[in-house]
Design a protein around this motif. Structure first.
Motif, PDB file in Angstrom:
ATOM      1  N   ASP A 189      -1.487  -8.848   5.392  1.00  0.00           N
ATOM      2  CA  ASP A 189      -1.423  -7.335   5.276  1.00  0.00           C
ATOM      3  C   ASP A 189      -3.220  -7.224   5.858  1.00  0.00           C
ATOM      4  OD1 ASP A 189      -1.513  -4.508   5.184  1.00  0.00           O
ATOM      5  OD2 ASP A 189      -2.828  -4.722   3.614  1.00  0.00           O
ATOM      6  N   TYR A 190      -3.220  -6.618   6.885  1.00  0.00           N
ATOM      7  CA  TYR A 190      -4.613  -6.298   7.549  1.00  0.00           C
ATOM      8  C   TYR A 190      -5.355  -5.126   6.912  1.00  0.00           C
ATOM      9  CZ  TYR A 190      -7.975  -5.293  11.477  1.00  0.00           C
ATOM     10  OH  TYR A 190      -9.131  -5.058  11.941  1.00  0.00           O
ATOM     11  N   ASP A 191      -6.553  -5.422   6.672  1.00  0.00           N
ATOM     12  CA  ASP A 191      -7.536  -4.425   6.102  1.00  0.00           C
ATOM     13  C   ASP A 191      -8.410  -4.073   6.736  1.00  0.00           C
ATOM     14  OD1 ASP A 191      -5.844  -3.833   3.774  1.00  0.00           O
ATOM     15  OD2 ASP A 191      -6.692  -5.166   2.440  1.00  0.00           O
ATOM     16  N   GLU A 241      -0.094  -3.053   7.079  1.00  0.00           N
ATOM     17  CA  GLU A 241      -0.547  -3.232   8.524  1.00  0.00           C
ATOM     18  C   GLU A 241      -0.178  -4.693   8.383  1.00  0.00           C
ATOM     19  OE1 GLU A 241      -2.933  -1.654   6.435  1.00  0.00           O
ATOM     20  OE2 GLU A 241      -1.923   0.263   7.301  1.00  0.00           O
ATOM     21  N   GLU A 261       0.978  -1.126   0.039  1.00  0.00           N
ATOM     22  CA  GLU A 261      -0.217  -0.190   0.150  1.00  0.00           C
ATOM     23  C   GLU A 261       0.772   1.183  -0.060  1.00  0.00           C
ATOM     24  OE1 GLU A 261      -2.645  -0.504   3.347  1.00  0.00           O
ATOM     25  OE2 GLU A 261      -3.590  -2.501   2.432  1.00  0.00           O
TER      26      GLU A 261
HETATM   27 CA   LIG Z   1      -3.921  -2.860   4.980  1.00  0.00          CA
END
Ligand SMILES: [Ca+2]
Length: 124
Positions: free
Chosen positions: A73-75, A27, A22
């Motif tokens: 990757d956390y969204d 994250e 990103e």
């Molecule tokens: Ca993310």
């Protein structure tokens, strides 16, 4: 017990980010065998290019196996993304090794990460 039957552990030492998925920060969290191993006590860690100390042990490993360490990757608004997988071949004590993430091109065009890790015997 023969030396080659002794159990091993690996230590994940560092996460290197070369390019984030990103703009700005990813994250990130790390998963092994469907279990989040890092970061502890939080959902993710904000990562931008550079090196991050990890210091996580994975214990009780038998020799001659492969562990797939997953980089996620956390969204907030959609499902989390598997950015890629780092194959760790467990054979005998050694390292530190640096292993590149194999990107999951269904989720990321550009993310580039590597993991620094080492192997040692479990103490008796
Ligand atoms: Ca993310």
């Amino acid at each position: 017990m023969m030396a080659d039957e002794r159990k091993l552990f690996i230590k994940i030492l560092e996460l290197n980010c070369f390019v984030t998925d990103e703009i700005g920060f990813d994250e990130l969290y790390l998963v092994v065998n469907e279990e989040k191993i890092w970061p502890q006590n939080q959902l993710f860690k904000s990562i931008n290019p550079g090196s991050t100390t990890i210091d996580v042990k994975i214990s009780d490993l038998i020799p001659h196996i492969k562990i797939d360490l997953e980089v996620w990757d956390y969204d907030y608004l959609s499902s989390n993304d598997l950015l890629g997988t780092v194959p760790l071949y467990i054979d005998e004590p050694g390292g530190p090794y640096t292993t590149d993430m194999i990107p999951n091109h269904e989720e990321t065009e550009q993310a580039k990460y590597s993991i620094v890790w080492e192997i040692d015997y479990m103490s008796a």
